[in-house]
Design a protein around this motif. Structure first.
Motif, PDB file in Angstrom:
ATOM      1  N   UNK A  48       0.806  -1.108  -0.278  1.00 36.38           N
ATOM      2  CA  UNK A  48       0.018  -0.138  -0.060  1.00 36.38           C
ATOM      3  C   UNK A  48       0.870   1.391  -0.098  1.00 36.38           C
ATOM      4  N   UNK A  49       2.076   1.188   0.469  1.00 32.60           N
ATOM      5  CA  UNK A  49       3.056   2.482   0.966  1.00 32.60           C
ATOM      6  C   UNK A  49       3.568   2.703  -0.670  1.00 32.60           C
ATOM      7  N   UNK A  50       3.442   1.787  -1.565  1.00 32.39           N
ATOM      8  CA  UNK A  50       3.939   2.101  -2.812  1.00 32.39           C
ATOM      9  C   UNK A  50       3.028   3.215  -3.507  1.00 32.39           C
ATOM     10  N   UNK A  51       1.757   3.309  -3.201  1.00 32.67           N
ATOM     11  CA  UNK A  51       0.838   4.097  -3.575  1.00 32.67           C
ATOM     12  C   UNK A  51       0.403   5.069  -2.914  1.00 32.67           C
ATOM     13  N   UNK A  52       0.219   4.847  -1.835  1.00 29.57           N
ATOM     14  CA  UNK A  52      -0.273   5.760  -0.672  1.00 29.57           C
ATOM     15  C   UNK A  52       0.886   6.523   0.261  1.00 29.57           C
ATOM     16  N   UNK A  53       0.798   7.704   0.475  1.00 33.13           N
ATOM     17  CA  UNK A  53       1.919   8.586   1.057  1.00 33.13           C
ATOM     18  C   UNK A  53       1.153   8.824   2.438  1.00 33.13           C
ATOM     19  N   UNK A  54       1.728   8.381   3.798  1.00 34.82           N
ATOM     20  CA  UNK A  54       1.097   8.518   4.826  1.00 34.82           C
ATOM     21  C   UNK A  54      -0.077   7.747   5.143  1.00 34.82           C
TER      22      UNK A  54
ATOM     23  N   UNK B  26     -12.774  15.933  -0.005  1.00 33.75           N
ATOM     24  CA  UNK B  26     -12.472  15.517  -1.219  1.00 33.75           C
ATOM     25  C   UNK B  26     -10.823  15.600  -1.452  1.00 33.75           C
ATOM     26  N   UNK B  27     -10.431  14.764  -2.142  1.00 36.48           N
ATOM     27  CA  UNK B  27      -8.992  14.651  -2.515  1.00 36.48           C
ATOM     28  C   UNK B  27      -7.731  14.335  -1.664  1.00 36.48           C
ATOM     29  N   UNK B  28      -8.309  13.700  -0.525  1.00 34.81           N
ATOM     30  CA  UNK B  28      -7.377  13.389   0.279  1.00 34.81           C
ATOM     31  C   UNK B  28      -7.232  11.383   0.148  1.00 34.81           C
ATOM     32  N   UNK B  29      -7.386  11.096  -1.020  1.00 33.21           N
ATOM     33  CA  UNK B  29      -7.259   9.670  -1.345  1.00 33.21           C
ATOM     34  C   UNK B  29      -7.983   8.503  -0.765  1.00 33.21           C
ATOM     35  N   UNK B  30      -9.243   8.777  -0.475  1.00 32.16           N
ATOM     36  CA  UNK B  30      -9.782   7.774   0.253  1.00 32.16           C
ATOM     37  C   UNK B  30     -10.276   6.644  -0.734  1.00 32.16           C
ATOM     38  N   UNK B  31     -10.800   7.035  -1.921  1.00 30.58           N
ATOM     39  CA  UNK B  31     -10.966   5.929  -2.856  1.00 30.58           C
ATOM     40  C   UNK B  31      -9.715   5.368  -3.292  1.00 30.58           C
ATOM     41  N   UNK B  32      -8.715   6.089  -3.604  1.00 29.74           N
ATOM     42  CA  UNK B  32      -7.513   5.292  -3.968  1.00 29.74           C
ATOM     43  C   UNK B  32      -7.059   4.466  -3.090  1.00 29.74           C
ATOM     44  N   UNK B  33      -7.097   4.732  -1.691  1.00 27.75           N
ATOM     45  CA  UNK B  33      -6.802   4.060  -0.642  1.00 27.75           C
ATOM     46  C   UNK B  33      -7.401   2.537  -0.787  1.00 27.75           C
ATOM     47  N   UNK B  34      -8.835   2.540  -0.836  1.00 25.78           N
ATOM     48  CA  UNK B  34      -9.507   1.404  -0.872  1.00 25.78           C
ATOM     49  C   UNK B  34      -9.037   0.582  -2.174  1.00 25.78           C
ATOM     50  N   UNK B  35      -8.920   1.173  -3.206  1.00 23.15           N
ATOM     51  CA  UNK B  35      -8.289   0.483  -4.421  1.00 23.15           C
ATOM     52  C   UNK B  35      -6.905  -0.220  -4.125  1.00 23.15           C
ATOM     53  N   UNK B  36      -6.124   0.515  -3.505  1.00 21.74           N
ATOM     54  CA  UNK B  36      -4.772  -0.034  -3.332  1.00 21.74           C
ATOM     55  C   UNK B  36      -4.834  -1.159  -2.056  1.00 21.74           C
ATOM     56  N   UNK B  37      -5.708  -1.076  -1.324  1.00 22.95           N
ATOM     57  CA  UNK B  37      -5.949  -2.014  -0.161  1.00 22.95           C
ATOM     58  C   UNK B  37      -6.461  -3.248  -0.734  1.00 22.95           C
ATOM     59  N   UNK B  38      -7.416  -3.186  -1.707  1.00 28.96           N
ATOM     60  CA  UNK B  38      -7.929  -4.335  -2.310  1.00 28.96           C
ATOM     61  C   UNK B  38      -7.012  -5.110  -3.060  1.00 28.96           C
ATOM     62  N   UNK B  39      -6.151  -4.193  -3.982  1.00 32.16           N
ATOM     63  CA  UNK B  39      -4.979  -4.673  -4.708  1.00 32.16           C
ATOM     64  C   UNK B  39      -3.900  -5.423  -3.888  1.00 32.16           C
ATOM     65  N   UNK B  40      -3.439  -5.150  -2.767  1.00 29.41           N
ATOM     66  CA  UNK B  40      -2.635  -5.645  -2.152  1.00 29.41           C
ATOM     67  C   UNK B  40      -3.172  -6.934  -1.433  1.00 29.41           C
ATOM     68  N   UNK B  41      -4.330  -6.987  -1.172  1.00 31.32           N
ATOM     69  CA  UNK B  41      -4.949  -8.159  -0.557  1.00 31.32           C
ATOM     70  C   UNK B  41      -5.172  -9.131  -1.726  1.00 31.32           C
ATOM     71  N   UNK B  42      -5.331  -9.029  -2.753  1.00 29.89           N
ATOM     72  CA  UNK B  42      -5.553  -9.894  -4.041  1.00 29.89           C
ATOM     73  C   UNK B  42      -7.064 -10.442  -4.023  1.00 29.89           C
ATOM     74  N   UNK B  43      -7.999  -9.565  -3.457  1.00 29.20           N
ATOM     75  CA  UNK B  43      -9.179  -9.845  -3.489  1.00 29.20           C
ATOM     76  C   UNK B  43     -10.157  -9.049  -4.506  1.00 29.20           C
ATOM     77  N   UNK B  44     -11.256  -9.462  -5.027  1.00 26.67           N
ATOM     78  CA  UNK B  44     -12.218  -8.916  -6.137  1.00 26.67           C
ATOM     79  C   UNK B  44     -12.597  -7.545  -5.482  1.00 26.67           C
ATOM     80  N   UNK B  45     -12.371  -6.642  -6.303  1.00 30.52           N
ATOM     81  CA  UNK B  45     -12.695  -5.349  -5.835  1.00 30.52           C
ATOM     82  C   UNK B  45     -13.823  -4.675  -6.673  1.00 30.52           C
TER      83      UNK B  45
END
Length: 318
Positions: free
Chosen positions: A17-23, A47-66
């Motif tokens: 997740x840290x590869x995509x999300x800062x902090x 808006x613009x604080x990466x809430x959606x992007x965080x969820x996408x990165x989280x699901x990607x790192x878990x290898x789960x269907x998003x």
């Protein structure tokens, strides 16, 4: 899987997740705790604080269907759950599954849709199943809702009903980054075009449904002493006995707090829960379950301050 393996897995997920999300380290840790305790999370932030992007990165790192649902005022329950459509070729009704049939579901701007559509999530979040035309359809075992909402705008939004808020394990406040983190964000993404993509940024799956299921089973073995259980009960009951609150926490809040405390202990590599686990998670578990009294609202008391005061005044085991 042993508890040490759970800690190793969590470290690997944080790294991806840290590869995509800062902090946002605390938010990521709470998402991991919710995952291991099979809870749902509500993210609130501008808006613009990466809430959606965080969820996408989280699901990607878990290898789960998003899957993602963008909530709008005209969204209907069938748009979420799906429906039975008549097939003229076979002369039979065929189930068309909605986007809710995912392992990680992003409910984006969930407070922009009317209560009727919000209620379509209640059965799914509580029982991990969907009922369509009297037939029950189970959802994936790892089903988890990550919902977002914008606290700034008040027009065209529908506050979530208390019954639905109570289904969320955590309500997490996503704030603006620090100056250093914001500089890193601008440097990292300022040269790009379009929305960032976790895959393009190198986020890879380090887990799968079977591995996460094994991790959850390992977390269930974490020991909670009776003294810590009693502490949680005293804390829940204290929320019902203060003049600052019109409505306190439900018994479900205590159950979820205990489950989340076990997950936090496992992430720290411990096979037992300590009072600090409870204290660290109390705010995220309680802030969306408590209603201020009229007097507290007039005085402008923040709910976080009231929860912090209750945690301080409630005697913890030594």
């Amino acid at each position: 899987m042993q508890l040490a393996d759970v800690t190793t897995l969590a470290t690997a997920i944080r790294g991806e997740i840290g590869k995509a999300i800062v902090g946002q380290h605390e938010v990521v840790d709470h998402l991991l705790i919710a995952l291991l305790s099979r809870g749902h999370v509500l993210l609130e932030g501008p808006p613009g604080t990466a809430k959606t992007f965080l969820a996408q990165s989280f699901a990607r790192a878990l290898g789960l269907d998003f899957g993602r649902i963008q909530f709008t005022p005209d969204l209907m329950p069938g748009d979420i759950l799906g429906s039975n459509l008549f097939n003229f070729q076979t002369s039979q009704f065929t189930l068309t599954r909605g986007p809710i049939f995912r392992e990680i579901l992003l409910a984006d701007e969930i407070n922009r849709t009317p209560p009727k559509t919000q209620a379509a999530l209640l059965e799914a979040m509580q029982e991990r199943r969907v009922t369509l035309d009297g037939a029950i359809h189970p959802l994936p075992d790892r089903f988890m809702v990550v919902a977002t909402q914008n606290p700034i705008e008040s027009q065209g939004v529908y506050p979530l009903p208390e019954a639905q808020l109570d289904r969320f394990l955590f309500k997490l406040l996503v704030d603006y980054p620090s100056a250093e983190e914001e500089a890193r964000i601008v440097t990292q993404y300022g040269a790009g075009q379009g929305a960032p993509d976790p895959v393009a940024l190198g986020v890879t799956a380090v887990a799968d449904a079977a591995l996460i299921r094994a991790a959850c089973s390992a977390v269930a073995s974490v020991i909670m002493a009776q003294s810590v259980t009693d502490y949680i009960v005293r804390l829940m009951r204290a929320t019902r006995d203060t003049a600052d609150l019109f409505a306190g926490a439900s018994p479900r809040a205590g159950v979820l707090l205990a489950s989340a405390s076990r997950a936090r202990a496992a992430l720290d590599g411990r096979d037992y829960v300590i009072p600090d686990d409870v204290k660290a998670l109390a705010g995220a578990v309680l802030r969306h379950r408590l209603l201020l009294s009229p007097a507290a609202e007039i005085e402008g008391k923040p709910i976080e301050a009231i929860v912090g005061d209750l945690v301080t005044r409630t005697e913890a085991p030594r």
